[in-house]
Design an enzyme around this catalytic site. Sequence first.
Site, mmCIF file in Angstrom:
data_model
loop_
_atom_site.group_PDB
_atom_site.id
_atom_site.type_symbol
_atom_site.label_atom_id
_atom_site.label_comp_id
_atom_site.label_asym_id
_atom_site.label_seq_id
_atom_site.Cartn_x
_atom_site.Cartn_y
_atom_site.Cartn_z
ATOM 1 N N HIS A 87 0.841 -1.207 0.000
ATOM 2 C CA HIS A 87 0.000 0.000 0.000
ATOM 3 C C HIS A 87 0.872 1.252 0.000
ATOM 4 O O HIS A 87 1.544 1.558 0.984
ATOM 5 C CB HIS A 87 -0.905 0.001 1.239
ATOM 6 C CG HIS A 87 -1.904 1.114 1.240
ATOM 7 N ND1 HIS A 87 -3.257 0.894 1.123
ATOM 8 C CD2 HIS A 87 -1.760 2.454 1.341
ATOM 9 C CE1 HIS A 87 -3.899 2.058 1.149
ATOM 10 N NE2 HIS A 87 -3.007 3.028 1.284
ATOM 11 N N HIS A 129 1.435 5.468 -1.941
ATOM 12 C CA HIS A 129 0.916 6.575 -2.767
ATOM 13 C C HIS A 129 2.076 7.211 -3.507
ATOM 14 O O HIS A 129 2.702 8.152 -3.011
ATOM 15 C CB HIS A 129 0.215 7.612 -1.892
ATOM 16 C CG HIS A 129 -1.025 7.094 -1.261
ATOM 17 N ND1 HIS A 129 -2.284 7.287 -1.794
ATOM 18 C CD2 HIS A 129 -1.206 6.328 -0.155
ATOM 19 C CE1 HIS A 129 -3.179 6.687 -1.034
ATOM 20 N NE2 HIS A 129 -2.555 6.089 -0.022
ATOM 21 N N GLN A 175 -9.691 9.763 -4.278
ATOM 22 C CA GLN A 175 -9.332 10.381 -2.981
ATOM 23 C C GLN A 175 -10.471 11.215 -2.364
ATOM 24 O O GLN A 175 -10.665 11.202 -1.160
ATOM 25 C CB GLN A 175 -8.094 11.268 -3.184
ATOM 26 C CG GLN A 175 -7.723 12.144 -2.008
ATOM 27 C CD GLN A 175 -7.002 11.391 -0.891
ATOM 28 O OE1 GLN A 175 -5.839 11.041 -1.015
ATOM 29 N NE2 GLN A 175 -7.716 11.138 0.188
ATOM 30 N N HIS A 190 -9.283 1.965 0.478
ATOM 31 C CA HIS A 190 -9.080 2.605 1.757
ATOM 32 C C HIS A 190 -10.411 2.431 2.478
ATOM 33 O O HIS A 190 -11.434 2.909 2.002
ATOM 34 C CB HIS A 190 -8.809 4.094 1.578
ATOM 35 C CG HIS A 190 -7.427 4.402 1.092
ATOM 36 N ND1 HIS A 190 -6.975 4.045 -0.141
ATOM 37 C CD2 HIS A 190 -6.389 5.044 1.709
ATOM 38 C CE1 HIS A 190 -5.716 4.440 -0.270
ATOM 39 N NE2 HIS A 190 -5.337 5.045 0.828
ATOM 40 N N GLU A 246 -10.696 4.210 7.465
ATOM 41 C CA GLU A 246 -9.493 4.849 8.021
ATOM 42 C C GLU A 246 -9.980 5.981 8.909
ATOM 43 O O GLU A 246 -9.978 7.148 8.544
ATOM 44 C CB GLU A 246 -8.579 5.375 6.910
ATOM 45 C CG GLU A 246 -7.230 5.847 7.464
ATOM 46 C CD GLU A 246 -6.278 6.356 6.391
ATOM 47 O OE1 GLU A 246 -6.671 6.427 5.211
ATOM 48 O OE2 GLU A 246 -5.141 6.689 6.747
ATOM 49 N N ASP A 289 2.594 3.176 2.854
ATOM 50 C CA ASP A 289 1.555 4.189 2.647
ATOM 51 C C ASP A 289 2.141 5.500 2.132
ATOM 52 O O ASP A 289 1.794 5.963 1.045
ATOM 53 C CB ASP A 289 0.742 4.413 3.932
ATOM 54 C CG ASP A 289 -0.636 5.017 3.676
ATOM 55 O OD1 ASP A 289 -0.990 5.221 2.496
ATOM 56 O OD2 ASP A 289 -1.358 5.290 4.646
#
Length: 424
Positions: free
Chosen positions: A55, A57, A150, A208, A211, A307
Amino acid sequence: MLVRNVCLPDGRSGQDLLVQHGRIAAIAPNLSAPEGVEVIDGQGWLLSPPFVDAHFHMDATLSYGLPRVNESGTLLEGIALWGELKPQLTQDALVERALAYCDWAVAKGLLAIRSHVDVCDERLLAVEALLHVRERVKPYLDLQLVAFPQDGVLRAAGALANLKRALDMGVDVVGGIPHFERTAEQGAASVKLLCELAAERGLPVDMHCDESDDPLSRHVETLASETQRLGLQGRVTGSHLTSMHSMDNYYVSKLIPLMAEAQLRVVANPLINITLQGRHDSYPKRRGMTRVPELMAAGLTVGFGHDCVMDPWYSMGSADMLEVAAMGLHVAQMTSQSGMRACFDAVTRNSARILGLDGYGLEPGCHADFVLLQARDPVEALRLRAQRLLVVRRGQILSRMAPALASLTLPGEAPRTVDWLQQR
Ligand code: FE2
């Protein structure tokens, strides 16, 4: 290539590993070296399959400070900051930062990364950039991309259309962010919609999910039931799942078996979860990582992700999956020998399973992809964040690192070397 005298993560020692045509041909003690083969002395160090980050970005990485730093350190300020940065992004800068990160990754023995890429941008600049990077790094690193809305696939105008465009362009996995939709109902609707989209297109899902520190954020339940309904068992991943940390135990006793039944994959992101969660707490402050040992005990495949590295959410990091695993074992208090080994698995074979990597592992026939670590077993590797002495992919050496040793000169004593290894 023949690597002589290494230990393996399963505890075998004194092993030789023979590589032929980019694959592992044999692992056994005292192999004979065929004519013309390069022989490397493993000196008894640990030879592990490469690290895998389940995971990440990559569109945001190495942007720390652009256009400003995250003062509160919260997830929500991070998302707002990313929103400020997005209009300023250029294709070239995205590619340059991503490639720089891939260099770090390779040098740390990290040879496969699943990266989410934000699709809430009409221009899909980041998608184009990371598709380009995926091709560029293909000879040395497996990069998988997740179409990540997002700002919420239902909440943000045009997000669903952009997400579909990203998939049409070749993005590998369907993403989502149900807890960020306007209401719990819309969150559940987004899970349903995105799972259906994945089923139609024959793609995996990685969302996601929850979270949040809100114990009532329960989208993982919908994710498990949609997985079941659509026959997507084994192809769906719930990332973060931090609300599970705060959930009522009675509810979790029902939830975990549902997740196991759906064969959900789980990704925890220890460095980020310990930093971002619990921000609304005074004391005691919650840790906010999902229930890793309990999920593992129920038979779920749990991987760890990095992440973020130096981006709007996190100012630290260096592509070191041993650092990620070490934080995981601290936060989850997985300090038994088996617990620590399970954390090592979470950044190697469990994450490889989540990515569905082909030919991963240390069996004859697997790709000759491995890392030689300056440690004698996985626990020592975690303790020392061991040096990556050698990083090999398809039988080719990609990176070398000098062993970590210090030369000590103490008053009145003869110079000596310190190497931090446990004396045996
Ligand atoms: Fe994430």
